[in-house]
Design a protein around this motif. Structure first.
Motif, short mmCIF file in Angstrom:
data_model
loop_
_atom_site.label_atom_id
_atom_site.label_comp_id
_atom_site.label_asym_id
_atom_site.label_seq_id
_atom_site.Cartn_x
_atom_site.Cartn_y
_atom_site.Cartn_z
N LYS A 168 -31.60 46.38 9.55
CA LYS A 168 -32.28 45.15 9.19
C LYS A 168 -33.24 44.66 10.26
O LYS A 168 -32.95 45.17 11.56
CB LYS A 168 -31.75 43.89 8.76
CG LYS A 168 -30.80 44.16 7.25
CD LYS A 168 -29.99 43.20 6.97
CE LYS A 168 -30.91 42.19 6.48
NZ LYS A 168 -30.46 40.84 6.20
N PRO A 169 -34.33 43.99 10.32
CA PRO A 169 -35.14 43.54 11.52
C PRO A 169 -34.29 42.87 12.70
O PRO A 169 -34.40 43.04 13.75
CB PRO A 169 -36.28 42.61 10.94
CG PRO A 169 -36.52 43.06 9.63
CD PRO A 169 -34.98 43.68 9.20
N GLU A 170 -33.24 42.02 12.12
CA GLU A 170 -32.47 41.26 12.91
C GLU A 170 -31.12 41.75 13.45
O GLU A 170 -30.53 41.33 14.25
CB GLU A 170 -32.49 39.85 12.39
CG GLU A 170 -31.41 39.67 11.18
CD GLU A 170 -31.81 40.33 10.02
OE1 GLU A 170 -31.10 40.01 9.03
OE2 GLU A 170 -33.01 40.59 9.87
N GLY A 193 -33.12 43.69 -0.18
CA GLY A 193 -33.51 44.41 -1.09
C GLY A 193 -34.30 45.67 -0.95
O GLY A 193 -34.14 46.57 -1.69
N GLU A 194 -34.93 45.90 0.29
CA GLU A 194 -35.77 46.90 0.77
C GLU A 194 -34.58 47.99 1.48
O GLU A 194 -35.12 49.16 1.81
CB GLU A 194 -36.88 46.59 1.78
CG GLU A 194 -37.79 45.45 1.07
CD GLU A 194 -38.92 45.10 1.88
OE1 GLU A 194 -38.87 45.57 2.73
OE2 GLU A 194 -39.56 44.06 1.27
N GLU A 218 -30.70 36.42 -4.51
CA GLU A 218 -30.77 37.48 -5.17
C GLU A 218 -31.46 38.52 -4.38
O GLU A 218 -32.50 38.43 -3.75
CB GLU A 218 -31.95 37.01 -6.18
CG GLU A 218 -31.28 36.12 -7.04
CD GLU A 218 -32.34 35.57 -8.41
OE1 GLU A 218 -33.40 36.38 -8.33
OE2 GLU A 218 -32.16 34.51 -8.93
N PRO A 219 -30.68 39.73 -4.10
CA PRO A 219 -31.24 40.79 -3.11
C PRO A 219 -32.56 41.24 -3.35
O PRO A 219 -33.34 41.40 -2.45
CB PRO A 219 -30.20 41.77 -3.30
CG PRO A 219 -28.98 40.99 -3.76
CD PRO A 219 -29.40 39.94 -4.77
#
Length: 189
Positions: free
Chosen positions: A172-174, A97-98, A90-91
């Motif tokens: 995204k962080p990764e 979702g951020e 679930e995003p």
């Protein structure tokens, strides 16, 4: 394609004409560890982001996912043999979702096709059709969200062929990811 009643050990099963029986079986973080570690640490799975993980880190990751009600991991079997790793989430309960405006009914997926030895035309497309059918089997899911690594041109092209509409690239962080969306209506065209 015709749907079958799920077997007790299967989360979902469908017979695909000309392809075989495709089933989803919940990942057992300890019992499936050898297979999971082998797949996610291969060079070909570099976009999965677990290339340097130890066996213990892989077990911990899938143990954590198994503890969540918002994230699920499955081994996809074709005629009883594992062929892919499939994750749903679930995003709005995920860091993704951020990164974008989550809509009601959004449901995220990840797919890692296992090593097959030889290329089989239509293989990934057949798997995706089953997995999309599984996700949209829940009437609450109105749109599927994917976010492959933006550098993974093959994955981006594959989701477009499956009917997904490309969205923006996000950080995204990764990784830098490319969002893509498939509405229920588009899936049933």
């Amino acid at each position: 394609m015709s749907a079958e009643t799920s077997a007790e050990s299967h989360a979902y099963e469908r017979q695909v004409d000309g392809f075989g029986s495709v089933s989803l079986v919940a990942v057992d973080p300890a019992g499936d560890l050898d297979l999971l570690h082998a797949w996610v640490t291969e060079e070909r799975a570099r976009f999965w982001g677990m290339g340097g993980y130890s066996r213990e880190q892989v077990r911990e990751t899938y143990g954590f996912l198994d503890s969540l009600t918002t994230h699920h991991a499955y081994l996809v079997h074709r005629d009883g043999e594992p062929v892919a790793l499939f994750q749903t989430y679930e995003p709005d309960a995920d860091p993704l979702g951020e990164c974008y405006d989550v809509q009601p009914g959004d449901h995220g997926i990840h797919l890692l096709v296992g090593p097959t030895g030889t290329a089989e035309p239509g293989f990934t497309g057949a798997l995706l059709s089953v997995l999309i059918g599984y996700v949209f089997g829940d009437p609450a899911h109105r749109r599927i969200v994917v976010e492959p690594d933006a550098r993974n041109e093959k994955a981006v092209a594959r989701v477009v062929r499956a009917g997904f509409e490309l969205g923006p690239e996000i950080d995204k962080p990764e990784k830098r990811a490319r969002l893509a969306f498939l509405s229920r209506a588009a899936a049933h065209r």
